[in-house]
Design an enzyme around this catalytic site. Structure first.
Site, PDB file in Angstrom:
ATOM      1  N   HIS A  25       6.764  -1.389   2.914  1.00 27.62           N
ATOM      2  CA  HIS A  25       6.646  -2.792   3.328  1.00 27.62           C
ATOM      3  C   HIS A  25       5.781  -3.555   2.350  1.00 27.62           C
ATOM      4  CE1 HIS A  25       3.455  -0.472   5.332  1.00 27.62           C
ATOM      5  NE2 HIS A  25       2.697  -1.557   5.195  1.00 27.62           N
ATOM      6  N   ASN A  68       0.854  -1.184   0.000  1.00 29.54           N
ATOM      7  CA  ASN A  68       0.000   0.000   0.000  1.00 29.54           C
ATOM      8  C   ASN A  68       0.894   1.239   0.000  1.00 29.54           C
ATOM      9  OD1 ASN A  68      -2.140  -1.816   0.303  1.00 29.54           O
ATOM     10  ND2 ASN A  68      -1.957  -1.777   2.531  1.00 29.54           N
ATOM     11  N   GLN A 102      -2.275   2.997   3.050  1.00 26.84           N
ATOM     12  CA  GLN A 102      -1.027   2.904   3.818  1.00 26.84           C
ATOM     13  C   GLN A 102      -1.201   3.596   5.170  1.00 26.84           C
ATOM     14  OE1 GLN A 102       2.510   4.554   1.961  1.00 26.84           O
ATOM     15  NE2 GLN A 102       3.870   3.490   3.383  1.00 26.84           N
ATOM     16  N   HIS A 147       3.271  -6.815   2.071  1.00 33.13           N
ATOM     17  CA  HIS A 147       2.464  -7.770   2.828  1.00 33.13           C
ATOM     18  C   HIS A 147       2.491  -9.118   2.114  1.00 33.13           C
ATOM     19  CE1 HIS A 147      -0.015  -4.856   5.308  1.00 33.13           C
ATOM     20  NE2 HIS A 147       0.437  -4.030   4.379  1.00 33.13           N
TER      21      HIS A 147
HETATM   22  P1  5GP Z   1      -0.264  -0.626   5.731  1.00 33.06           P
HETATM   23  O1  5GP Z   1      -1.734  -0.343   5.778  1.00 33.06           O
HETATM   24  O2  5GP Z   1       0.571   0.577   6.114  1.00 33.06           O
HETATM   25  O3  5GP Z   1       0.152  -1.262   4.437  1.00 33.06           O
HETATM   26  O4  5GP Z   1      -0.055  -1.772   6.797  1.00 33.06           O
HETATM   27  C1  5GP Z   1       0.604  -1.624   8.011  1.00 33.06           C
HETATM   28  C2  5GP Z   1       0.517  -2.951   8.721  1.00 33.06           C
HETATM   29  O5  5GP Z   1       1.374  -2.918   9.838  1.00 33.06           O
HETATM   30  C3  5GP Z   1      -0.894  -3.294   9.246  1.00 33.06           C
HETATM   31  O6  5GP Z   1      -1.331  -4.515   8.673  1.00 33.06           O
HETATM   32  C4  5GP Z   1      -0.710  -3.377  10.757  1.00 33.06           C
HETATM   33  O7  5GP Z   1      -1.471  -4.405  11.344  1.00 33.06           O
HETATM   34  C5  5GP Z   1       0.767  -3.618  10.908  1.00 33.06           C
HETATM   35  N1  5GP Z   1       1.331  -3.048  12.116  1.00 33.06           N
HETATM   36  C6  5GP Z   1       1.133  -1.794  12.603  1.00 33.06           C
HETATM   37  N2  5GP Z   1       1.837  -1.602  13.716  1.00 33.06           N
HETATM   38  C7  5GP Z   1       2.499  -2.757  13.958  1.00 33.06           C
HETATM   39  C8  5GP Z   1       3.402  -3.167  14.988  1.00 33.06           C
HETATM   40  O8  5GP Z   1       3.740  -2.427  15.915  1.00 33.06           O
HETATM   41  N3  5GP Z   1       3.891  -4.429  14.899  1.00 33.06           N
HETATM   42  C9  5GP Z   1       3.549  -5.286  13.880  1.00 33.06           C
HETATM   43  N4  5GP Z   1       4.085  -6.492  13.904  1.00 33.06           N
HETATM   44  N5  5GP Z   1       2.706  -4.922  12.900  1.00 33.06           N
HETATM   45  C10 5GP Z   1       2.187  -3.675  12.944  1.00 33.06           C
END
Ligand code: 5GP
Ligand code: ZN
Length: 136
Positions: free
Chosen positions: A99, A86, A93, A101
């Site tokens: 990152h 994202n 995001q 997934h």
């Molecule tokens: P995004 O929406 O930015 O692509 O996804 C961020 C991801 O990071 C989410 O799926 C969320 O659950 C994960 N996440 C957020 N904070 C933490 C954390 O402190 N530790 C871990 N292991 N995952 C996290």
């Protein structure tokens, strides 16, 4: 990046459940998974999103995503896997450290993908393609 949660994870300042690490990348389990085994792959250097991440670094994380996909598939007996990244608020995001997934999938797990729509007028697709290629 003082406030970045993923930089803190890299530095060991906040805990994470690591599954892979090398000199350039780290992979750990997502704290709020779509399904059990959902993993995140990050570069150890901070870049906010795909636009800022150098091509070599993108290569590093996608190669690790490949390894992790196979391992997660075996470990949780996944029937499929989604690889997603994202970029920016509009794309969902939340953490602004690049990152990838790796999301293990199961039939009827309830996680929905996009529903495409008819969006192009008659010759619009061609001009949109030309517009994009002109930016490459
Ligand atoms: P995004 O929406 O930015 O692509 O996804 C961020 C991801 O990071 C989410 O799926 C969320 O659950 C994960 N996440 C957020 N904070 C933490 C954390 O402190 N530790 C871990 N292991 N995952 C996290
Ligand atoms: Zn960071």
């Amino acid at each position: 990046m003082e406030e970045c949660i993923f930089c803190k994870i890299i530095k060991g300042q906040i805990p994470s459940t690591k599954i892979y690490e090398d000199d350039k990348t780290l992979a750990f389990l997502d704290i709020a998974p779509v399904n059990i085994g959902h993993a995140l792959i990050i570069p150890k250097e901070h870049y906010a999103n795909i636009y800022e991440t150098p091509e070599d670094t993108m290569s590093d994380i996608i190669k690790v995503a490949k390894k992790i996909s196979l391992a997660v598939k075996e470990a949780v007996k996944a029937e499929g896997v989604n690889i997603t990244m994202n970029n920016n608020h509009a794309a969902g995001q939340v953490i602004f450290h690049s990152h990838i997934h790796v999301i293990p999938r199961f039939s009827n797990d309830g996680f929905e993908l996009w529903h495409g729509k008819r969006a192009y007028e008659d010759d619009e697709m061609k001009s949109v393609a030309e517009n994009i290629t002109s930016k490459l």
